[in-house]
Design a protein around this motif. Structure first.
Motif, PDB file in Angstrom:
ATOM      1  N   LEU A  12     -18.259 -30.020 -10.159  1.00 24.52           N
ATOM      2  CA  LEU A  12     -18.500 -28.725 -11.361  1.00 24.52           C
ATOM      3  C   LEU A  12     -16.991 -28.381 -11.973  1.00 24.52           C
ATOM      4  CD1 LEU A  12     -20.843 -26.405  -9.644  1.00 24.52           C
ATOM      5  CD2 LEU A  12     -21.603 -27.977 -11.619  1.00 24.52           C
ATOM      6  N   GLY A  13     -17.215 -27.820 -13.129  1.00 22.55           N
ATOM      7  CA  GLY A  13     -15.828 -27.484 -13.788  1.00 22.55           C
ATOM      8  C   GLY A  13     -14.995 -28.209 -14.474  1.00 22.55           C
ATOM      9  N   HIS A  14     -15.358 -29.597 -14.923  1.00 22.40           N
ATOM     10  CA  HIS A  14     -14.662 -30.526 -15.653  1.00 22.40           C
ATOM     11  C   HIS A  14     -14.636 -30.052 -17.097  1.00 22.40           C
ATOM     12  CE1 HIS A  14     -13.443 -34.331 -17.499  1.00 22.40           C
ATOM     13  NE2 HIS A  14     -14.499 -34.068 -18.577  1.00 22.40           N
ATOM     14  N   VAL A  15     -13.582 -30.202 -17.629  1.00 28.16           N
ATOM     15  CA  VAL A  15     -13.419 -29.890 -19.165  1.00 28.16           C
ATOM     16  C   VAL A  15     -13.033 -30.916 -19.884  1.00 28.16           C
ATOM     17  CG1 VAL A  15     -12.578 -27.503 -18.561  1.00 28.16           C
ATOM     18  CG2 VAL A  15     -10.883 -29.241 -18.742  1.00 28.16           C
ATOM     19  N   PHE A  16     -13.333 -31.112 -21.294  1.00 33.04           N
ATOM     20  CA  PHE A  16     -13.219 -32.190 -22.036  1.00 33.04           C
ATOM     21  C   PHE A  16     -13.120 -31.547 -23.494  1.00 33.04           C
ATOM     22  CE2 PHE A  16     -13.786 -36.045 -24.550  1.00 33.04           C
ATOM     23  CZ  PHE A  16     -12.807 -36.673 -24.182  1.00 33.04           C
ATOM     24  N   PRO A  17     -12.330 -30.633 -23.725  1.00 33.94           N
ATOM     25  CA  PRO A  17     -12.164 -29.944 -25.145  1.00 33.94           C
ATOM     26  C   PRO A  17     -12.059 -31.003 -26.406  1.00 33.94           C
ATOM     27  CG  PRO A  17     -10.217 -29.814 -23.960  1.00 33.94           C
ATOM     28  CD  PRO A  17     -10.979 -30.398 -23.121  1.00 33.94           C
ATOM     29  N   PRO A  29     -10.646 -37.606  -3.714  1.00 33.17           N
ATOM     30  CA  PRO A  29     -11.586 -36.570  -3.051  1.00 33.17           C
ATOM     31  C   PRO A  29     -11.117 -35.182  -3.833  1.00 33.17           C
ATOM     32  CG  PRO A  29     -10.298 -37.035  -1.352  1.00 33.17           C
ATOM     33  CD  PRO A  29      -9.826 -37.995  -2.399  1.00 33.17           C
ATOM     34  N   ARG A  30     -11.841 -34.158  -3.761  1.00 32.28           N
ATOM     35  CA  ARG A  30     -11.645 -32.830  -3.881  1.00 32.28           C
ATOM     36  C   ARG A  30     -11.372 -32.292  -2.545  1.00 32.28           C
ATOM     37  NH1 ARG A  30     -12.931 -27.639  -7.694  1.00 32.28           N
ATOM     38  NH2 ARG A  30     -12.639 -26.064  -5.825  1.00 32.28           N
ATOM     39  N   THR A  31     -10.417 -31.648  -2.042  1.00 29.08           N
ATOM     40  CA  THR A  31     -10.269 -31.127  -0.664  1.00 29.08           C
ATOM     41  C   THR A  31     -10.236 -29.892  -0.632  1.00 29.08           C
ATOM     42  OG1 THR A  31      -7.887 -31.319  -0.996  1.00 29.08           O
ATOM     43  CG2 THR A  31      -8.968 -33.376  -0.168  1.00 29.08           C
ATOM     44  N   ILE A  32     -10.233 -28.859  -1.742  1.00 25.69           N
ATOM     45  CA  ILE A  32     -10.182 -27.520  -1.738  1.00 25.69           C
ATOM     46  C   ILE A  32     -11.451 -26.641  -1.855  1.00 25.69           C
ATOM     47  CG2 ILE A  32      -8.936 -25.456  -2.610  1.00 25.69           C
ATOM     48  CD1 ILE A  32      -6.839 -27.253  -3.510  1.00 25.69           C
ATOM     49  N   PRO A  33     -11.894 -26.044  -0.987  1.00 26.64           N
ATOM     50  CA  PRO A  33     -13.484 -25.439  -1.231  1.00 26.64           C
ATOM     51  C   PRO A  33     -13.276 -24.417  -2.570  1.00 26.64           C
ATOM     52  CG  PRO A  33     -12.700 -25.282   1.110  1.00 26.64           C
ATOM     53  CD  PRO A  33     -11.460 -25.677   0.286  1.00 26.64           C
ATOM     54  N   PRO A  34     -14.493 -24.303  -3.031  1.00 29.25           N
ATOM     55  CA  PRO A  34     -15.638 -25.052  -2.898  1.00 29.25           C
ATOM     56  C   PRO A  34     -15.700 -26.418  -3.075  1.00 29.25           C
ATOM     57  CG  PRO A  34     -16.022 -23.766  -4.602  1.00 29.25           C
ATOM     58  CD  PRO A  34     -14.652 -23.432  -4.237  1.00 29.25           C
ATOM     59  N   PRO A  74     -14.368 -23.573 -30.630  1.00 24.02           N
ATOM     60  CA  PRO A  74     -13.164 -22.765 -31.114  1.00 24.02           C
ATOM     61  C   PRO A  74     -12.507 -22.065 -29.955  1.00 24.02           C
ATOM     62  CG  PRO A  74     -15.291 -22.139 -32.049  1.00 24.02           C
ATOM     63  CD  PRO A  74     -15.603 -23.035 -30.956  1.00 24.02           C
ATOM     64  N   HIS A  75     -12.931 -21.992 -28.684  1.00 24.84           N
ATOM     65  CA  HIS A  75     -12.598 -21.396 -27.502  1.00 24.84           C
ATOM     66  C   HIS A  75     -11.400 -21.656 -26.649  1.00 24.84           C
ATOM     67  CE1 HIS A  75     -15.919 -19.143 -29.003  1.00 24.84           C
ATOM     68  NE2 HIS A  75     -16.822 -19.915 -28.694  1.00 24.84           N
ATOM     69  N   LEU A  76     -11.232 -21.193 -25.790  1.00 28.18           N
ATOM     70  CA  LEU A  76      -9.916 -21.331 -24.867  1.00 28.18           C
ATOM     71  C   LEU A  76     -10.299 -21.035 -23.543  1.00 28.18           C
ATOM     72  CD1 LEU A  76      -6.865 -21.816 -24.537  1.00 28.18           C
ATOM     73  CD2 LEU A  76      -6.660 -19.462 -25.061  1.00 28.18           C
ATOM     74  N   ALA A  77     -10.008 -21.856 -22.419  1.00 26.62           N
ATOM     75  CA  ALA A  77      -9.902 -21.366 -21.064  1.00 26.62           C
ATOM     76  C   ALA A  77      -8.625 -21.710 -20.435  1.00 26.62           C
ATOM     77  CB  ALA A  77     -11.138 -22.507 -20.426  1.00 26.62           C
ATOM     78  N   LEU A  78      -8.139 -20.887 -19.602  1.00 32.26           N
ATOM     79  CA  LEU A  78      -7.048 -20.862 -18.704  1.00 32.26           C
ATOM     80  C   LEU A  78      -7.502 -20.719 -17.393  1.00 32.26           C
ATOM     81  CD1 LEU A  78      -5.108 -18.214 -20.897  1.00 32.26           C
ATOM     82  CD2 LEU A  78      -5.052 -20.762 -21.141  1.00 32.26           C
ATOM     83  N   ILE A  79      -7.393 -21.991 -16.778  1.00 32.63           N
ATOM     84  CA  ILE A  79      -8.498 -22.132 -15.510  1.00 32.63           C
ATOM     85  C   ILE A  79      -7.655 -23.097 -14.596  1.00 32.63           C
ATOM     86  CG2 ILE A  79     -10.455 -21.766 -16.793  1.00 32.63           C
ATOM     87  CD1 ILE A  79     -10.684 -24.950 -16.952  1.00 32.63           C
ATOM     88  N   HIS A  80      -8.099 -23.628 -13.522  1.00 30.65           N
ATOM     89  CA  HIS A  80      -7.583 -24.496 -12.784  1.00 30.65           C
ATOM     90  C   HIS A  80      -8.563 -25.851 -12.551  1.00 30.65           C
ATOM     91  CE1 HIS A  80      -6.010 -20.558 -11.218  1.00 30.65           C
ATOM     92  NE2 HIS A  80      -4.842 -21.461 -10.803  1.00 30.65           N
ATOM     93  N   HIS A  81      -7.838 -26.957 -12.158  1.00 28.34           N
ATOM     94  CA  HIS A  81      -8.244 -28.085 -12.427  1.00 28.34           C
ATOM     95  C   HIS A  81      -9.527 -28.331 -11.394  1.00 28.34           C
ATOM     96  CE1 HIS A  81      -8.915 -32.453 -12.727  1.00 28.34           C
ATOM     97  NE2 HIS A  81      -7.843 -32.563 -13.835  1.00 28.34           N
ATOM     98  N   ASN A  82     -10.571 -29.023 -11.878  1.00 27.07           N
ATOM     99  CA  ASN A  82     -11.796 -29.238 -11.063  1.00 27.07           C
ATOM    100  C   ASN A  82     -11.674 -30.062  -9.751  1.00 27.07           C
ATOM    101  OD1 ASN A  82     -11.966 -31.517 -12.884  1.00 27.07           O
ATOM    102  ND2 ASN A  82     -14.257 -31.471 -12.226  1.00 27.07           N
ATOM    103  N   LEU A  83     -10.408 -31.015 -10.002  1.00 27.98           N
ATOM    104  CA  LEU A  83     -10.474 -32.042  -8.993  1.00 27.98           C
ATOM    105  C   LEU A  83      -9.542 -31.294  -7.904  1.00 27.98           C
ATOM    106  CD1 LEU A  83     -10.782 -34.812  -7.508  1.00 27.98           C
ATOM    107  CD2 LEU A  83      -8.949 -35.443  -9.065  1.00 27.98           C
ATOM    108  N   ASP A  84      -8.096 -30.823  -8.597  1.00 25.30           N
ATOM    109  CA  ASP A  84      -7.195 -30.176  -7.751  1.00 25.30           C
ATOM    110  C   ASP A  84      -7.034 -28.696  -8.339  1.00 25.30           C
ATOM    111  OD1 ASP A  84      -5.052 -29.512  -6.285  1.00 25.30           O
ATOM    112  OD2 ASP A  84      -3.687 -31.037  -7.033  1.00 25.30           O
ATOM    113  N   PRO A  85      -7.601 -27.746  -7.519  1.00 22.27           N
ATOM    114  CA  PRO A  85      -7.578 -26.401  -7.856  1.00 22.27           C
ATOM    115  C   PRO A  85      -6.214 -25.789  -7.885  1.00 22.27           C
ATOM    116  CG  PRO A  85      -9.508 -26.578  -6.713  1.00 22.27           C
ATOM    117  CD  PRO A  85      -8.735 -27.881  -6.501  1.00 22.27           C
TER     118      PRO A  85
END
Length: 419
Positions: free
Chosen positions: A86-91, A265-270, A299-310
């Motif tokens: 979950l959490g993938h982005v593709f703006p 793999p994603r290694t950081i929980p969750p 139109p929006h913006l997200a300042l987040i962490h990557h869904n594969l490597d948070p």
């Protein structure tokens, strides 16, 4: 306007199905179109369907407290290799963290057209959305499966329907919309509602498999959003958590992405990722362009962490900031050192200006290098009010890194966002 279901016309349209374009081209279009831009069409069709009397009462039983609702693999093809968290982005279409996972296949686009999708458990197909890229025949379909009343697995995409779905032997009702969905290429959608019983392992359709979810579960709510009214709190749960223990273990082990034949793999929980990354009192999370609806997300913006490597920061930028769009990653400082340069978003907690100058190319398929298109450019951001719910941001081109470009100030090109 509500349209009574015409079984003959519907079956004739399905019989004339023409595959158009590779399955991978279907990836982000369906997720955004059906889940976001098509939401109004779908919701309208649902309300009219129940009011029409075609189905007097729902026949689907309650889930109770059961979580092990999926008992069969939805995909058995040997080329199925991983599940994107979950959490993938593709703006701009997916500017905010995606509320669904994705199937990943180690197969050519042509081979993907022949991959089957099966019912993951006993339940009902309750909706089929036929998407038209021309008016001669549907080009693809999006299915909704319900194992019980409170849970829906939506956005199950296929290019062709299984015979049982193409010829549903149950009452059904359909409505069509000719809304133009812009870059998605969809010129018409037809939403058909029904309660078609299926058993775990039954074939649902073939080809075009992309989205795995979203899961909607009215028994729970996602918490933590700064502005919960902007979100569907019952939507965005991890589909892996709804399988029986043996399959849940199998799928948890393949949460990640594939760079060719290499599994990352994603290694950081969750491990399954998350759609909620808002952090009150900081700049981290979802930001909205003023006076714009939640969807489309362009139109929006997200300042987040990557869904594969948070541990990697991500600027997910829609279409509102001049010269600065798309997904841009960076390795953040995790301790404030007084410079206000390349800080983790969680460390930005006041009204000062912060600067970023080490933006990388998309990290999605493994570590990316510096983005050559942003060489010599910096990003400035500042929360400008006492409540920290207004943000000013700008891409500048000083031809130097943040330290050499100081002192920083915004120009008239800066853009404002709100929580």
């Amino acid at each position: 306007m509500f349209i009574s279901f015409n079984r003959t016309a519907f079956l004739a349209a399905i019989a004339g199905l023409a595959l158009q374009g590779p399955a991978q081209a279907f990836h982000f279009g369906i997720g955004n179109a059906a889940a976001a831009q098509g939401a109004k069409v779908v919701n309208k069709a649902n309300s009219e369907f129940m009011a029409s009397g075609s189905l007097v009462v729902p026949r689907i039983p309650s889930c109770g407290s059961n979580m092990a609702l999926f008992i069969n693999p939805p995909v058995t093809d040997a080329s199925f290799v991983s599940i994107t968290p979950l959490g993938h982005v593709f703006p701009p279409g997916h500017t905010f963290p995606a509320d669904h996972t994705y199937y990943n296949f180690n197969a050519s686009t042509t081979a993907q057209l022949g991959i089957n999708q099966y019912a993951p458990g006993n339940g009902w197909v309750t909706q089929i959305i036929a998407l038209y890229y021309n008016l001669s025949a549907p080009s693809s379909y999006v299915l909704t499966f319900q194992p019980c009343l409170e849970v829906k697995l939506t956005n199950m995409s296929v290019n062709t329907l299984a015979p049982a779905l193409a010829h549903p032997a149950v009452p059904a009702s359909s409505s069509c919309s000719s809304d133009n969905w812009g870059t998605q290429g969809v010129i018409q959608s037809c939403v058909t509602n029904m309660e078609l019983p299926v058993s775990g392992g039954d074939l649902l359709g073939t080809g075009g498999l992309v989205d795995f979810g979203p899961i909607e579960d009215s028994r729970f709510q996602i918490t933590g959003f700064i502005n919960p009214s902007r979100h569907d709190l019952n939507r965005g749960f991890c589909p892996v958590n709804y399988f029986v223990p043996s399959l849940k273990t199998t799928y948890t082990a393949i949460l990640g992405v594939n760079n060719g034949s290499t599994f990352i793999p994603r290694t950081i929980p969750p491990l399954c990722g998350t759609v909620m990354q808002d952090l009150p009192g900081t700049v981290q999370g979802d930001w909205y362009y003023p006076n714009s609806p939640n969807v489309p997300e362009n139109p929006h913006l997200a300042l987040i962490h990557h869904n594969l490597d948070p541990s990697t920061g991500t600027f997910s930028v829609g279409a509102s900031i001049p010269g600065f769009g798309g997904s841009h990653d960076f390795v953040p400082k995790t301790t404030a050192d007084g410079t206000r340069i390349n800080y983790n978003f969680s460390l930005v907690t006041d009204n000062q200006i912060y600067c970023y100058d080490t933006l990388l190319t998309d990290f999605n398929w493994g570590a990316g290098g510096a983005d050559p298109q942003l060489a010599g450019r910096i990003v400035l951001l500042q929360m400008t009010d006492a409540n920290l719910d207004t943000l000013k941001i700008e891409l500048q081109n000083p031809g130097a890194a943040c330290a050499a470009a100081a002192p920083w100030s915004f120009s008239s090109a800066a853009v404002t966002f709100q929580r």
